[in-house]
Design a protein around this motif. Structure first.
Motif, PDB file in Angstrom:
ATOM      1  N   ASP A 193      19.500  38.580  -8.927  1.00 22.83           N
ATOM      2  CA  ASP A 193      18.629  39.534  -8.677  1.00 22.83           C
ATOM      3  C   ASP A 193      18.404  39.777  -7.038  1.00 22.83           C
ATOM      4  OD1 ASP A 193      16.883  37.734  -8.695  1.00 22.83           O
ATOM      5  OD2 ASP A 193      15.144  38.555 -10.134  1.00 22.83           O
ATOM      6  N   PRO A 230      27.684  44.545 -11.314  1.00 25.16           N
ATOM      7  CA  PRO A 230      26.172  45.079 -11.302  1.00 25.16           C
ATOM      8  C   PRO A 230      25.717  45.340 -12.641  1.00 25.16           C
ATOM      9  CG  PRO A 230      27.710  46.018  -9.701  1.00 25.16           C
ATOM     10  CD  PRO A 230      28.587  45.210 -10.335  1.00 25.16           C
ATOM     11  N   GLU A 231      24.646  45.258 -12.957  1.00 21.72           N
ATOM     12  CA  GLU A 231      24.014  45.579 -14.523  1.00 21.72           C
ATOM     13  C   GLU A 231      24.334  46.787 -15.003  1.00 21.72           C
ATOM     14  OE1 GLU A 231      20.230  42.877 -15.387  1.00 21.72           O
ATOM     15  OE2 GLU A 231      19.875  44.569 -14.051  1.00 21.72           O
ATOM     16  N   GLU A 232      24.579  47.866 -14.149  1.00 18.40           N
ATOM     17  CA  GLU A 232      24.865  49.170 -14.588  1.00 18.40           C
ATOM     18  C   GLU A 232      26.269  49.562 -15.003  1.00 18.40           C
ATOM     19  OE1 GLU A 232      24.498  49.202 -10.011  1.00 18.40           O
ATOM     20  OE2 GLU A 232      23.111  48.522 -11.739  1.00 18.40           O
ATOM     21  N   SER A 289      21.425  45.969  -6.166  1.00 12.35           N
ATOM     22  CA  SER A 289      21.151  45.867  -7.640  1.00 12.35           C
ATOM     23  C   SER A 289      21.365  44.496  -8.039  1.00 12.35           C
ATOM     24  CB  SER A 289      22.413  46.583  -8.378  1.00 12.35           C
ATOM     25  OG  SER A 289      23.363  46.683  -8.149  1.00 12.35           O
ATOM     26  N   ALA A 290      20.895  44.169  -9.302  1.00  7.85           N
ATOM     27  CA  ALA A 290      21.048  43.019  -9.900  1.00  7.85           C
ATOM     28  C   ALA A 290      22.413  42.720 -10.441  1.00  7.85           C
ATOM     29  CB  ALA A 290      20.172  42.869 -11.039  1.00  7.85           C
ATOM     30  N   TYR A 291      23.066  41.615 -10.543  1.00  5.46           N
ATOM     31  CA  TYR A 291      24.419  41.397 -10.922  1.00  5.46           C
ATOM     32  C   TYR A 291      24.542  40.408 -12.161  1.00  5.46           C
ATOM     33  CZ  TYR A 291      25.996  43.408  -6.456  1.00  5.46           C
ATOM     34  OH  TYR A 291      26.262  44.047  -5.261  1.00  5.46           O
TER      35      TYR A 291
END
Length: 81
Positions: A41, A20-22, A2-4
């Motif tokens: 990403d 992580p973005e989420e 995942s993107a950070y």
């Protein structure tokens, strides 16, 4: 992967935190000692010292990944020359 979101310590320690973005940003990263440093990403796009496998393990156990970034800032480069 995942993107950070990356955060960098403003102190001389070279410490960075990838989240992580989420995920929610940890409380210790919010404050004057830390600054937003961009996004990763892909492990290839990460700063020197970022390890994708270690990031996945760190996030699994802690929700974030702390690592030492080996990039020199512009001020340090100016002082060295």
């Amino acid at each position: 992967m995942s993107a950070y979101n990356l955060f960098r310590s403003t102190g001389p320690d070279g410490l960075s935190c990838a989240v992580p973005e989420e995920r929610s940003v940890p409380r210790f990263v919010i404050g004057p000692q830390w600054e937003f440093a961009g996004k990763v990403d892909s492990p290839r796009n990460g700063p020197l010292g970022f390890d994708g496998k270690a990031a996945a393990a760190g996030v699994r156990f802690n929700g974030f990944y702390l690592f030492a970034s080996f990039q020199k800032n512009a001020q340090a480069l100016k002082q060295a020359s």
